[in-house]
Design an enzyme around this catalytic site. Structure first.
Site, PDB file in Angstrom:
ATOM      1  N   HIS A 182      -5.812  -3.607  -1.552  1.00 14.91           N
ATOM      2  CA  HIS A 182      -5.418  -2.660  -2.453  1.00 14.91           C
ATOM      3  C   HIS A 182      -5.600  -3.269  -4.024  1.00 14.91           C
ATOM      4  O   HIS A 182      -5.055  -2.521  -4.952  1.00 14.91           O
ATOM      5  CB  HIS A 182      -4.250  -1.940  -2.392  1.00 14.91           C
ATOM      6  CG  HIS A 182      -4.170  -1.011  -1.422  1.00 14.91           C
ATOM      7  ND1 HIS A 182      -4.694   0.442  -1.403  1.00 14.91           N
ATOM      8  CD2 HIS A 182      -3.873  -1.189   0.025  1.00 14.91           C
ATOM      9  CE1 HIS A 182      -4.582   0.849  -0.108  1.00 14.91           C
ATOM     10  NE2 HIS A 182      -4.175   0.250   0.800  1.00 14.91           N
ATOM     11  N   LYS A 223     -12.385  -0.247   0.484  1.00 13.56           N
ATOM     12  CA  LYS A 223     -11.563   0.702  -0.742  1.00 13.56           C
ATOM     13  C   LYS A 223     -12.397   0.764  -2.036  1.00 13.56           C
ATOM     14  O   LYS A 223     -13.147   1.594  -2.323  1.00 13.56           O
ATOM     15  CB  LYS A 223     -10.108   0.164  -0.877  1.00 13.56           C
ATOM     16  CG  LYS A 223      -9.389   0.133   0.662  1.00 13.56           C
ATOM     17  CD  LYS A 223      -8.105  -0.455   0.526  1.00 13.56           C
ATOM     18  CE  LYS A 223      -7.373   0.213   1.798  1.00 13.56           C
ATOM     19  NZ  LYS A 223      -7.781  -0.498   3.217  1.00 13.56           N
ATOM     20  N   SER A 272       0.729  -1.171  -0.049  1.00 13.35           N
ATOM     21  CA  SER A 272       0.102   0.121  -0.188  1.00 13.35           C
ATOM     22  C   SER A 272       0.742   1.326  -0.004  1.00 13.35           C
ATOM     23  O   SER A 272       0.482   2.443  -0.424  1.00 13.35           O
ATOM     24  CB  SER A 272      -0.962  -0.172   1.180  1.00 13.35           C
ATOM     25  OG  SER A 272      -0.334   0.064   2.410  1.00 13.35           O
TER      26      SER A 272
END
Length: 395
Positions: A212, A243, A184
């Site tokens: 991610h 996310k 990340s």
């Protein structure tokens, strides 16, 4: 005599943060998390959210959330193992498993909870956990909760991973290799095919935190495992729902027996109320959208390539990123904070990332481009980068 309740030891440590120039005050967002936002009363271009696909304020997700509230209320009222397991939780897990092309999915209340709950549940005394040195804080904390022995290998260094395996594997019952799918802070990808090959050679299980990568990599955002075509060869895949999916929560994808066991031993599931209906309804709609179309992931990558190229032309160091995460590496901690502050003054919010989140001397502002940004917004942001970079003699 000093008063113990004044917490002077904490006051001293907070003062140290101020002296080092790294003390922070939380920014206040006034409205939805969009490419341009009102932050602390000022309109700015937002380059700091994990809202990769622009789903956090998507009309279809909002509608689904409202409908779920109307039917199920605002909270589930219990942990899943008592009476907090609604039919929409079960439906979501079936949808996620189909989307991820895995046999089963277990949904948790956050990605952090996945790592806190799953790692300690699937390992025991007499086992070995081998972890990449740059793994996320939630993995580090999850590993600490396990009774297994621990070892660390140098970041994405396959020779070092094999060295650890050669030295230690034979002394333990089970071995679990843990890595982020996308790291990340730098945006680089784990060397998953090589990790899996070593895991199979040394009879180890693999565990990938794809926070991610979920919604970003692979076909229509199916993740890093899909990107590398490693289905059936990764034992535990962690995904986030906060996310790219735009809501809140996390999940572990894998085998049916994994799900059965976590339902009995995943402590965040057993001791914390399940996801609220609004979140579940919205997540379900996000998965439906990604199943229907690749337009959001395609736009995300198109924006990312444009932004990276423009920063590269200016001479900024964007590290080894292979994903939409674009670090602009400044170095010095105080200078990084000052850079971010000046960017904000000129209308771009880009958060500073400094020690202890990253190693000392590698401070950076981490740019998060989304599918919702326009090229015009990104061009304006690049102009501010150029102005501040020249003003601070960084380019």
């Amino acid at each position: 005599m000093s008063n113990v309740h004044e917490l002077n030891y904490l006051k001293d440590q907070v003062q140290e943060l101020k002296d080092q120039g790294v003390y922070r005050v939380l920014p206040i967002l006034e409205g939805a998390n969009e490419p341009e936002v009102i932050l602390n009363g000022k309109s700015v271009i937002n380059l700091s959210s994990n809202n990769y696909l622009g789903f956090a304020n998507h009309p279809r997700l909002k509608k689904a959330a409202i409908e779920a509230i109307e039917k199920y209320g605002v909270g589930s009222g219990a942990v899943r193992t008592i009476i907090g397991n609604m039919d929409i939780h079960e439906k979501l897990e079936v949808e996620l498993a189909a989307f991820k092309r895995e046999d089963a999915v277990m949904v948790f209340q956050s990605g952090f909870n996945c790592n806190a709950g799953a790692i300690q549940a699937i390992t025991n005394k007499g086992d070995l956990i081998i972890s990449d040195e740059l793994n996320h804080a939630s993995i580090i904390d999850g590993v600490r909760l396990s009774r297994a022995d621990k070892a660390v290998y140098k970041h994405s260094d396959m020779a070092d991973l094999e060295r650890v395996l050669m030295e230690k594997r034979s002394n333990f019952e089970n071995c679990l290799i843990i890595t982020d799918g996308v790291f990340s802070m730098d945006g680089d990808l784990a060397k998953l095919p090589e990790i899996v090959a070593l895991a199979e050679k040394y009879n180890c299980m693999t565990y990938v935190d794809d926070a991610h990568g979920s919604g970003v990599l692979g076909e229509s955002g199916r993740g890093t495992v899909d990107h590398f075509k490693l289905h059936g060869r990764i034992d535990f895949t962690i995904g986030t729902l906060s996310k790219a999916i735009g809501v809140i929560g996390g999940y572990v994808a894998g085998s049916k027996v994994m799900k059965e066991w976590l339902l009995h031993r995943g402590r965040p599931l057993l001791f914390s109320t399940s996801l609220p209906p609004a979140a579940v309804g919205a997540i379900s709609e996000a998965v439906a959208i990604l199943t229907e179309t690749t337009e959001y992931t395609e736009r995300l990558w198109s924006n990312s390539r444009f932004f990276k190229a423009e920063l590269g032309k200016l001479g900024f160091n964007t590290g080894a990123s292979e994903t939409p995460i674009t670090p602009v590496i400044i170095g010095d901690e105080a200078k990084t904070v000052a850079f971010s502050k000046r960017m904000l003054e000129l209308g771009v919010f880009v958060s500073p990332i400094i020690f202890p989140t990253v190693q000392k001397g590698t401070g950076r502002v981490r740019c998060m481009v989304t599918a919702a940004h326009t090229e015009e917004q990104l061009s304006r942001a690049v102009k501010v980068f150029e102005a501040v970079g020249k003003e601070m003699a960084l380019i």
